[in-house]
Design a protein around this motif. Structure first.
Motif, PDB file in Angstrom:
ATOM      1  N   VAL A   1       0.831  -1.211   0.000  1.00 23.20           N
ATOM      2  CA  VAL A   1       0.000   0.000   0.000  1.00 23.20           C
ATOM      3  C   VAL A   1       0.862   1.256   0.000  1.00 23.20           C
ATOM      4  O   VAL A   1       0.533   2.265  -0.630  1.00 23.20           O
ATOM      5  N   ALA A   2       2.006   1.206   0.697  1.00 25.76           N
ATOM      6  CA  ALA A   2       2.898   2.366   0.811  1.00 25.76           C
ATOM      7  C   ALA A   2       3.852   2.494  -0.370  1.00 25.76           C
ATOM      8  O   ALA A   2       4.833   3.248  -0.298  1.00 25.76           O
ATOM      9  N   ASP A   3       3.590   1.764  -1.437  1.00 24.78           N
ATOM     10  CA  ASP A   3       4.427   1.829  -2.635  1.00 24.78           C
ATOM     11  C   ASP A   3       5.888   1.479  -2.330  1.00 24.78           C
ATOM     12  O   ASP A   3       6.816   2.051  -2.894  1.00 24.78           O
ATOM     13  N   GLY A   4       6.064   0.539  -1.380  1.00 23.20           N
ATOM     14  CA  GLY A   4       7.415   0.057  -1.092  1.00 23.20           C
ATOM     15  C   GLY A   4       8.192   0.886  -0.086  1.00 23.20           C
ATOM     16  O   GLY A   4       9.372   0.597   0.157  1.00 23.20           O
ATOM     17  N   ARG A   5       7.570   1.917   0.527  1.00 28.23           N
ATOM     18  CA  ARG A   5       8.272   2.707   1.536  1.00 28.23           C
ATOM     19  C   ARG A   5       8.190   1.995   2.888  1.00 28.23           C
ATOM     20  O   ARG A   5       7.098   1.662   3.349  1.00 28.23           O
ATOM     21  N   LEU A   6       9.346   1.761   3.519  1.00 32.44           N
ATOM     22  CA  LEU A   6       9.368   1.114   4.819  1.00 32.44           C
ATOM     23  C   LEU A   6       8.654   1.976   5.854  1.00 32.44           C
ATOM     24  O   LEU A   6       8.724   3.208   5.789  1.00 32.44           O
ATOM     25  N   PRO A   7       7.999   1.364   6.829  1.00 35.47           N
ATOM     26  CA  PRO A   7       7.211   2.141   7.799  1.00 35.47           C
ATOM     27  C   PRO A   7       8.090   2.908   8.772  1.00 35.47           C
ATOM     28  O   PRO A   7       9.183   2.464   9.133  1.00 35.47           O
TER      29      PRO A   7
END
Length: 294
Positions: free
Chosen positions: A255-261
């Motif tokens: 959902v975050a387009d591959g950005r780590l949380p």
């Protein structure tokens, strides 16, 4: 400096834990990482066949485990956790009594605390699944007697997977009359059945298997202690928690387009530092063991 190992007394140490007041918990682990986390919270581990089949083979718990793989895993566990109880699920002893005895001797030499030997026939199933079949009681008792003769210190848990009410009580009573250290009736469906089994096994220690989504009631250690249960194994809390956490983490990553949380809910995500510190504690345990000469 002493160079003897602890493993000559691992079985006796587990017996003493089981005999102590209350219900002793043993936490199911499925790999070295889950064991590393479990070791932070509990002093006893259960090497679950369900978890090992899932993690090592990616297969259900229906008889795929090869005994050399299980022995190698337990050897790695004992190396990293020299003072933890390690109760090992050996299913039906890998079919043949001769193999079961060989595996028991190998596990005892590498420092296992105990084993669980079941009375299922092939094809076997998870103890909380439908479709289980059991060996004739005499055939299982003969295999159990051979395993008991093969061990010296190892705790042996005699397990029945009987499902018919009369057969459950008949087998539980017969298992309690052997030299096995503990009796397990898997898939117990109610507290009343725990009481009935407790009565027929007499003074023999009783083990209860807790598994999420299984057939048995969810009970606290205090509740189990009041029912006369001496030890509880938690087969899959690590495995199922990892399943949920990994699924949610990867769905979130997508959902975050591959950005780590980043930090969420006031908690910092587990990262390189936290993971490395956890694993370094395994090295520290081994060093401490070596320094004291055990």
């Amino acid at each position: 400096m002493r160079h003897e190992t602890l493993h000559d007394g691992y079985g006796q140490r587990l017996r003493e834990q089981i005999a102590a007041p209350g219900t002793a918990p043993l936490i199911g682990v499925y790999d070295m990482y889950s064991a590393s986390i479990a070791a932070e919270h509990y002093d006893g581990m259960f090497v679950s066949g369900f978890g090992f089949a899932a993690s090592y083979y990616g297969l259900p718990d229906i008889g795929f485990i090869a005994w050399p793989d299980m022995v190698a895993f337990v050897e790695r566990l004992r190396g990293a956790f020299p003072r933890h109880h390690l109760l090992v699920d050996i299913d039906d002893g890998y079919v043949d009594p001769e193999v079961a005895c060989h595996v028991v001797r190998r596990l005892e030499r590498i420092g296992a605390s105990g084993v669980i030997l079941e009375d299922q026939k092939r094809p076997r199933r998870c103890g909380h699944a439908d479709g289980k079949q059991v060996l004739p009681l005499d055939e299982y008792l003969e295999k159990l007697d051979q395993v008991l003769a093969a061990r010296t210190d190892l705790v042996v848990v005699a397990r029945t997977d009987a499902t018919e009410e009369a057969d459950i009580l008949r087998r539980a009573e017969a298992l309690a009359a052997t030299e096995a250290d503990v009796v397990l009736v898997d898939g117990v469906r109610s507290e009343e059945w725990i009481r009935r089994i407790r009565r027929v096994v007499g003074d023999k220690p009783l083990l209860f298997n807790q598994i999420a989504g299984g057939k048995s009631p969810r009970l606290s250690l205090s509740e189990l202690g009041a029912l006369g249960v001496d030890v509880a194994i938690y087969s899959t809390p690590c495995l199922f928690a990892a399943h949920r956490a990994m699924d949610e983490a990867l769905a979130g990553l997508k959902v975050a387009d591959g950005r780590l949380p980043a930090e969420a809910g006031g908690r910092q995500p587990i990262g390189v530092r936290e993971s490395t510190e956890l694993l370094e504690r395994n090295i520290a345990r081994v060093r401490t063991r070596e320094e004291v000469g055990v």
